[in-house]
Write a protein that holds these residues in place. Structure first.
Motif, PDB file in Angstrom:
ATOM      1  N   LEU A   1       6.808 -14.590   9.303  1.00 54.08           N
ATOM      2  CA  LEU A   1       7.095 -14.022  10.618  1.00 54.08           C
ATOM      3  C   LEU A   1       8.565 -13.631  10.736  1.00 54.08           C
ATOM      4  O   LEU A   1       8.876 -12.492  11.108  1.00 54.08           O
ATOM      5  N   PHE A   2       9.485 -14.542  10.413  1.00 56.10           N
ATOM      6  CA  PHE A   2      10.913 -14.254  10.533  1.00 56.10           C
ATOM      7  C   PHE A   2      11.325 -13.111   9.624  1.00 56.10           C
ATOM      8  O   PHE A   2      12.016 -12.189  10.055  1.00 56.10           O
ATOM      9  N   MET A   3      10.932 -13.189   8.379  1.00 58.47           N
ATOM     10  CA  MET A   3      11.371 -12.179   7.424  1.00 58.47           C
ATOM     11  C   MET A   3      10.691 -10.830   7.693  1.00 58.47           C
ATOM     12  O   MET A   3      11.308  -9.787   7.490  1.00 58.47           O
ATOM     13  N   GLY A   4       9.441 -10.860   8.114  1.00 56.73           N
ATOM     14  CA  GLY A   4       8.744  -9.619   8.441  1.00 56.73           C
ATOM     15  C   GLY A   4       9.379  -8.909   9.629  1.00 56.73           C
ATOM     16  O   GLY A   4       9.584  -7.692   9.607  1.00 56.73           O
ATOM     17  N   ILE A   5       9.700  -9.668  10.666  1.00 52.95           N
ATOM     18  CA  ILE A   5      10.382  -9.077  11.826  1.00 52.95           C
ATOM     19  C   ILE A   5      11.750  -8.550  11.417  1.00 52.95           C
ATOM     20  O   ILE A   5      12.158  -7.462  11.833  1.00 52.95           O
ATOM     21  N   GLY A   6      12.445  -9.299  10.585  1.00 51.00           N
ATOM     22  CA  GLY A   6      13.755  -8.852  10.113  1.00 51.00           C
ATOM     23  C   GLY A   6      13.676  -7.553   9.328  1.00 51.00           C
ATOM     24  O   GLY A   6      14.494  -6.652   9.515  1.00 51.00           O
TER      25      GLY A   6
END
Length: 143
Positions: free
Chosen positions: A48-53
């Motif tokens: 989630l974090f890396m995908g949004i980033g």
């Protein structure tokens, strides 16, 4: 998202999910059900974090290309800080095994970065957007 961005996202998320699945199995064997839950939650947090980033970074590259490098550095620093906040927030939780969560978070983040780097290096991204068939106007003297 353009197809190239989706391809890079998938090429980073799939190996990260695979690493997370292996971590969940290992954590389940070592720490029981709570270990598997901790590894699963950590894998979801990383994706989630890396995908949004990645999404934010691609949008910045398209709309504000002059801020791309600074935004990338700031974004990765913010992601690492947020991951540390998650580690601190769930340090003493009883919902899942915190060490399995922390180790999977670190390993998943490293897997994402390695997979994203590999996907970016193998992609063929144009440096300049090709024209849509319009001819450039001639400047200077006519012959």
């Amino acid at each position: 998202m353009p197809s190239n961005d989706v391809r890079i996202l998938a090429q980073a998320a799939v190996p990260t999910a695979a690493v997370g699945a292996v971590a969940a199995v290992v954590s389940g064997v070592v720490a029981g059900g709570k270990g598997a839950i901790g590894a699963g939650v950590a894998t979801l947090v990383v994706i989630l974090f890396m995908g949004i980033g990645l999404y934010v970074l691609q949008r910045t590259a398209k709309s504000l290309p002059h801020l791309f490098q600074a935004m990338g550095l700031m974004l990765y620093a913010a992601q690492i800080l947020l991951l540390f906040v998650f580690l601190a927030a769930f340090k003493n939780t009883t919902l899942f095994h915190p060490k399995a969560f922390a180790l999977t978070l670190v390993v998943g983040t490293l897997a994402w970065i390695a997979a994203q780097t590999r996907a970016h290096m193998k992609s063929k991204i144009l440096y300049v957007e090709p024209d849509s068939g319009t001819k450039p106007e001639k400047s200077g003297h006519s012959s």
